[in-house]
Scaffold this active site. Structure first.
Site, mmCIF file in Angstrom:
data_model
loop_
_atom_site.group_PDB
_atom_site.id
_atom_site.type_symbol
_atom_site.label_atom_id
_atom_site.label_comp_id
_atom_site.label_asym_id
_atom_site.label_seq_id
_atom_site.Cartn_x
_atom_site.Cartn_y
_atom_site.Cartn_z
ATOM 1 C CB SER A 166 21.951 29.149 29.946
ATOM 2 O OG SER A 166 21.169 29.527 28.847
ATOM 3 C CG PHE A 217 24.716 23.541 37.896
ATOM 4 C CD1 PHE A 217 24.116 24.788 37.866
ATOM 5 C CD2 PHE A 217 23.918 22.412 37.746
ATOM 6 C CE1 PHE A 217 22.744 24.921 37.692
ATOM 7 C CE2 PHE A 217 22.541 22.525 37.577
ATOM 8 C CZ PHE A 217 21.957 23.791 37.550
ATOM 9 C CG PHE A 222 27.541 22.745 31.214
ATOM 10 C CD1 PHE A 222 28.261 22.226 32.276
ATOM 11 C CD2 PHE A 222 27.725 24.075 30.873
ATOM 12 C CE1 PHE A 222 29.166 23.008 32.980
ATOM 13 C CE2 PHE A 222 28.624 24.871 31.569
ATOM 14 C CZ PHE A 222 29.343 24.333 32.628
ATOM 15 C CD GLU A 223 20.608 23.842 33.029
ATOM 16 O OE1 GLU A 223 20.524 25.011 32.581
ATOM 17 O OE2 GLU A 223 19.748 22.964 32.825
ATOM 18 C CB THR A 224 25.965 28.817 31.048
ATOM 19 O OG1 THR A 224 24.926 28.742 30.069
ATOM 20 C CG2 THR A 224 27.162 28.071 30.530
#
Ligand SMILES: [Zn+2]
Length: 495
Positions: free
Chosen positions: A320, A329, A382-384
């Site tokens: 994240s 994204f 994956f980047e929250t």
């Protein structure tokens, strides 16, 4: 009163002549605070207590902190304003539009009502004072090392999860190195876990399963990534018929917490063993030869992937980040067409706010390691994002959407409702009659095999009963009549 690099960051501050004493504790699993001081006539009606916080500056330097987690006691009814420097070097503050969270039970979290930046200071408070005497405060929803341990045990208790080849009976693939953290505290080595989720009944099937590897928790403070990871895992082991279909067609090799020491010690980003090195730049045998913190999991991955002969189709590393202008994204390499892969396209269709960001970096990230050494066809970091004031459920639901996207990419209908054999959106007598017609025989979901174990039996009937939706008052009675007829029929067949 100030504390600096004390072994135990615990203090009781009694202000002479006031009714209140605020106690702050940041010496527990995943907690993080360097020091604090209290000003103001705490506890007196109509007054405000200011608690000035200093975040821990590990890895980023220049006063930067990116994880905060502590417990304040004796705050009942107090009008408390927390203040902390928002000094993130190298540009504007990353606390733009940020909101801190608090919880009275460590499970249910709320955002602070007032989150303000002014003159290099970020302050946060709630309206009306705290309603309980002890409150946990954090930068974002915490995810302690202990939560990963408890969740791993829960996962391994499910019939769909087993330890990986590299793991022992408890899923332990090795130990972290431990060390001494930036506060001078000794951090003991901790267990690193892995597990494999699939339907074992289909392991020997003729068709190769889709092979997926997932991990989280490499950057210690990036907790929303681990919440999203947990949402995926919880879906994969659930009774959801889509998950049941997915387990037959895919296998998931999963690593829940890649950086136990850093997470336990409350680090912003790094491990404890190498506080000056980004742990997501070391995923190459030449680099992690001197970094036990990375080597343990990397070597486990080499072994775990050999359990079945299928190639690794997808590798996903859940992180994240602070807001960068867009929404959640994935860093995904466009030049290899990974963003056009069936899973990623399904995910974008299921959750349209997710964005794709071209990954061009050549450092030894987990993803480049997976591509080069594990043969991953598609890799995603994956980047929250911290900063949208979304509820915790949002992240769990997003993890579930990853599972739905894998199912969708394999052609599995993702709108299946347990008990709804004819997929008309309601579990009713029509579904019961379908189940009855196929009772005690081999069947598909459409024929009443709601747990997708290949046979239509009492287990499926109980699933249908649990989800039965009466549309009018006579229906429960007719349901019972149908049930009685079905069971009578069963007895006849048994005899
Ligand atoms: Zn990260």
């Amino acid at each position: 009163m100030k504390f600096h690099r004390t072994a135990a960051l615990v203090a009781s501050l009694a202000l002479a002549g006031t009714a209140s004493a605020i106690t702050i504790d940041a010496d527990y699993d995943h907690a993080s605070l360097e020091s604090f001081s209290v000003a103001g006539a705490g506890g007196r009606p109509g007054t405000t207590t200011y608690v000035d916080l200093v975040g821990r500056d590990n890895y980023y330097g220049n006063g930067q902190w990116r994880w905060l987690n502590f417990t304040a006691s004796d705050v009942l009814g107090d009008n408390v304003v927390f203040r902390i420097s928002d000094n993130f070097a190298g540009g504007g503050s990353k606390l733009n539009n940020h909101a801190m969270v608090y919880s009275y039970d460590g499970v249910n979290w709320d955002y602070f009502d007032n989150n303000q930046r002014s003159n290099g200071t970020y302050s946060f408070s709630i309206d009306g004072g705290f309603t309980q005497d002890e409150v946990q405060v954090a930068y974002a929803f915490p995810y302690s090392y202990g939560m990963s341990v408890a969740h791993t045990q829960e996962v391994l208790a499910s019939p769909w999860a087993t330890p990986t080849l590299s793991g022992d009976a408890n899923g332990v693939i090795g130990m972290s190195p431990g060390g001494t953290d930036d506060l001078g505290r000794t951090v003991d080595p901790r267990e690193i876990f892995a597990y494999r989720i699939t339907d074992p009944a289909t392991d020997s099937g003729r068709q190769q399963k889709l092979k997926v590897m997932v991990m989280s928790g490499l950057h210690a403070g990036e907790t929303l990534g681990t919440h999203t990871y947990q949402g995926l895992i919880d879906f994969l082991i659930s009774d959801d018929p889509v998950a049941a279909h997915l387990r037959q067609a895919a296998e998931f090799i999963a690593y829940p917490c890649a950086n136990p020491d850093g997470r336990f010690a409350g680090n912003s980003r790094t491990t404890v063993e190498n506080v000056g090195t980004d742990p997501n730049r070391l995923w190459h045998p030449d680099l992690y030869a001197t970094h036990q913190d990375i080597r343990v999991q990397a070597e486990a991955m080499y072994l775990d992937i050999t359990q079945t002969s299928a190639d690794l189709s997808y590798f996903i590393d859940f992180h994240s980040t602070v807001p960068t202008g867009g929404d959640d994204f994935g860093f995904i390499p466009f030049d290899q067409g990974d963003h056009l892969s069936p899973f990623w396209q399904s995910l974008l269709a299921i959750q349209p706010n997710i964005q794709s960001s071209n990954s061009t970096g050549t450092s030894w990230y987990t993803t480049n390691h997976a591509e080069a050494f594990l043969g991953a066809e598609v890799d995603v970091t994956f980047e929250t994002q911290f900063g949208f004031q979304r509820p915790l459920d949002y992240y769990h639901d997003m993890g579930r959407n990853f599972g739905l996207a894998f199912a969708d990419s394999l052609g599995i209908p993702i709108d299946l409702i347990a008990g709804d054999a004819n997929s008309d959106g309601v579990v009713d007598l029509v579904d019961l009659s379908i189940l009855a017609a196929n009772f005690d025989s081999f069947g598909t979901f459409e024929q009443g095999d709601f747990n997708v174990d290949g046979v239509v039996d009492l287990l499926d009937l109980s699933i249908l009963a649990a989800n039965f939706q009466p549309v009018s008052t006579p229906e429960p009675a007719s349901f019972l009549l149908g049930l009685a007829a079905l069971i009578a029929g069963t007895r006849q067949r048994v005899c």
